[in-house]
Design an enzyme around this catalytic site. Structure first.
Site, PDB file in Angstrom:
ATOM      1  N   LYS A  86      46.183  51.590  47.686  1.00 28.40           N
ATOM      2  CA  LYS A  86      46.691  50.730  48.837  1.00 28.40           C
ATOM      3  C   LYS A  86      48.224  50.342  48.731  1.00 28.40           C
ATOM      4  O   LYS A  86      49.113  50.937  48.975  1.00 28.40           O
ATOM      5  CB  LYS A  86      45.705  49.769  48.920  1.00 28.40           C
ATOM      6  CG  LYS A  86      44.169  50.217  48.940  1.00 28.40           C
ATOM      7  CD  LYS A  86      43.432  49.395  49.577  1.00 28.40           C
ATOM      8  CE  LYS A  86      41.793  49.848  49.317  1.00 28.40           C
ATOM      9  NZ  LYS A  86      41.132  50.310  50.677  1.00 28.40           N
ATOM     10  N   ASP A  97      39.325  47.373  38.464  1.00 29.21           N
ATOM     11  CA  ASP A  97      39.933  48.207  39.647  1.00 29.21           C
ATOM     12  C   ASP A  97      40.326  47.366  40.928  1.00 29.21           C
ATOM     13  O   ASP A  97      39.908  46.595  41.450  1.00 29.21           O
ATOM     14  CB  ASP A  97      38.556  48.698  40.546  1.00 29.21           C
ATOM     15  CG  ASP A  97      38.867  49.680  41.712  1.00 29.21           C
ATOM     16  OD1 ASP A  97      39.932  49.567  42.041  1.00 29.21           O
ATOM     17  OD2 ASP A  97      37.811  50.357  42.224  1.00 29.21           O
ATOM     18  N   TYR A 136      32.754  48.869  45.026  1.00 30.67           N
ATOM     19  CA  TYR A 136      32.911  50.203  45.353  1.00 30.67           C
ATOM     20  C   TYR A 136      34.313  50.756  44.743  1.00 30.67           C
ATOM     21  O   TYR A 136      35.156  49.928  44.584  1.00 30.67           O
ATOM     22  CB  TYR A 136      33.418  50.275  46.931  1.00 30.67           C
ATOM     23  CG  TYR A 136      33.678  51.699  47.206  1.00 30.67           C
ATOM     24  CD1 TYR A 136      32.696  52.995  47.443  1.00 30.67           C
ATOM     25  CD2 TYR A 136      34.967  52.201  47.788  1.00 30.67           C
ATOM     26  CE1 TYR A 136      33.178  54.328  47.901  1.00 30.67           C
ATOM     27  CE2 TYR A 136      35.376  53.436  48.114  1.00 30.67           C
ATOM     28  CZ  TYR A 136      34.413  54.361  48.336  1.00 30.67           C
ATOM     29  OH  TYR A 136      34.958  55.627  48.602  1.00 30.67           O
TER      30      TYR A 136
END
Ligand code: PMP
Length: 431
Positions: free
Chosen positions: A269, A241, A146
């Site tokens: 994050k 990523d 994702y």
């Protein structure tokens, strides 16, 4: 137990009338495990509390950012101090460069970076820059990874090894999805074949170097190395990523752990200490294409927001000083070993994957190394596991296909309580 979630249920009824699914991000609605979510009231260290006064050991940790646990004092101080100076300026501040310097120091591949407000934004911007830099349109991703919800990234593979995509979400034009090739994770041969057929049309390969988004899955030996080699040979941009893995699996992320230098990196994050943030960056020659230096446009009203950046600097400062990665890995291994052993004793097919402080229990008896093997897990069993653990004061991600996390606030007591909760779940509701 019926009244245990009384207030949360009431809050959910109201929320569901006002927001799709009652939530602002789909996984929170618990669709894949059934039932209704608890509504959070506060967090402290390794614990999260709901509006019914229940306490849970928190292994979701806001889906990864809270590696220091909830409400770390130094992060609170930094945010409070920043708040007194002003919430947002729309003018540059010194601390944005401080955060970028901390990122560069940890990730030497990130010679220049741009701060944004979410992981989605970081990835979609990185892809735009990769396309602008190469003058090519096609991108390659891996099934089950994702990368946020940009149109051309909401694409998964068909069953074939080399499927030019079909959209995963309504509202994504087929024409956008067609530019995304999706391959099975860890399938080196599939990547080689695609590059030999289309290599000179590929702008970028984007990958979660350790996957969190189909549960925790590690790269097999040679997989990331092959991506590096093929991207270099064909002039494609390799994008890691590391929104989830950055400052999580090691201070320098998966690229430090595996010793591979991507051309670009997306972060999020942890670098915001729990506040909204993202960053993308990479080689100077690539990043010089970003506006206003270059012709690839990307901007943001709240980008480099002083509160987020201050929280991020504080979080990274603690991580750099304490280097808790060995501690986190040891604790995670201990937890996973305890859960596996408990399952084995009762003859339940379960195995764990972990990397640093990312971990997942898969209810399956085979190795899990890609989307197909992850999907062999017994999701009904997972749903029962989720609820049984929650009823016993342990909050896990409400899906088989999401990573759980540990923070530095999780100690032996929490791990033991979690294993005990699993044991008693097995006796009363899992078998
Ligand atoms: N990339 C990865 C690897 C992620 O795990 C996520 C979020 N879970 C994103 C991108 C998107 O980040 P955000 O939710 O902050 O937009």
């Amino acid at each position: 137990m019926s009244d245990r979630y009384k207030n949360s249920k009431k809050a959910f009824e109201m929320a569901a009338r006002l927001m799709p699914g009652g939530v602002n991000s789909p996984v929170r609605a618990l669709k894949s495990v059934g039932g209704t979510p608890f509504f959070a009231s506060k967090g402290r260290g390794a614990y999260i509390y709901d509006i019914d006064g229940n306490e849970y050991i928190d292994y979701v940790l806001s889906w990864g950012p809270l590696i220091l646990g909830h409400c770390h004092e130094e992060v609170i101080d930094a945010v409070m101090n920043a708040a007194f100076q002003g919430f947002s300026f729309g003018a540059p501040t010194e601390r944005e460069a401080v955060l970028c310097e901390m990122i560069r120091e940890a990730f030497p591949s990130v010679e220049m970076a741009r701060l944004v407000s979410s992981g989605t934004e970081a990835v979609m911007s990185a892809i735009r820059v990769a396309r602008g830099f190469t003058g090519r349109d096609k991108i390659v991703k891996f099934a089950g990874c994702y990368h946020g919800h940009a149109d051309y990234l909401l694409v998964k593979a068909g069953s074939g090894a080399m499927t030019f995509g079909t959209p995963d979400s309504k509202g994504v034009p087929e024409d956008f999805a067609r530019l995304t090739a999706t391959l099975p994770y860890n399938d080196i041969e599939a990547v080689r074949q695609l590059f030999s057929a289309e290599g000179d049309r590929i702008a970028a390969v984007i990958v979660e170097p350790v996957v969190g988004n189909m549960g925790t899955i590690l790269p097999r030996e040679g997989f990331l190395e092959t991506l590096r080699e093929l991207c270099t040979a064909h002039g494609a941009v390799l994008i890691f990523d590391e929104v989830m893995t950055g400052f999580r699996v090691a201070y320098g992320g998966a690229q430090e752990l595996f010793g591979i230098k991507p051309d670009m990196t997306a972060l999020g994050k942890v670098i915001g200490g729990g506040l909204p943030v993202g960053a993308y960056g990479g080689k100077r020659e690539i990043m010089e294409n970003v506006s206003p230096l270059g012709a690839v446009y990307q901007a943001g009203t709240l980008s480099g927001n002083p509160l987020s950046v201050s929280a991020g600097i504080a979080a990274l400062t603690v991580l750099k000083r304490e280097m808790p990665y060995q501690y986190l890995e040891n604790k995670t291994k201990k937890l996973c070993a305890g859960l596996e052993e408990t399952a084995k004793k009762k003859g339940i097919a379960a195995r764990t994957n972990s990397c640093g402080s990312m971990w997942t229990v898969f209810f399956t008896d085979t190795d899990v190394y890609d989307l197909d093997t992850a999907k062999r897990s017994d999701t009904t069993m997972f749903a029962r596991f989720y609820h049984a653990m929650r009823d016993r004061g342990v909050s896990l991600p409400p899906s088989q296909f999401e990573a759980a996390f540990l923070s530095i606030a999780h100690g032996d007591a929490e791990i033991e309580k979690t294993i005990e909760a699993f044991e008693s779940s097995i006796y009363s509701c899992l078998i």
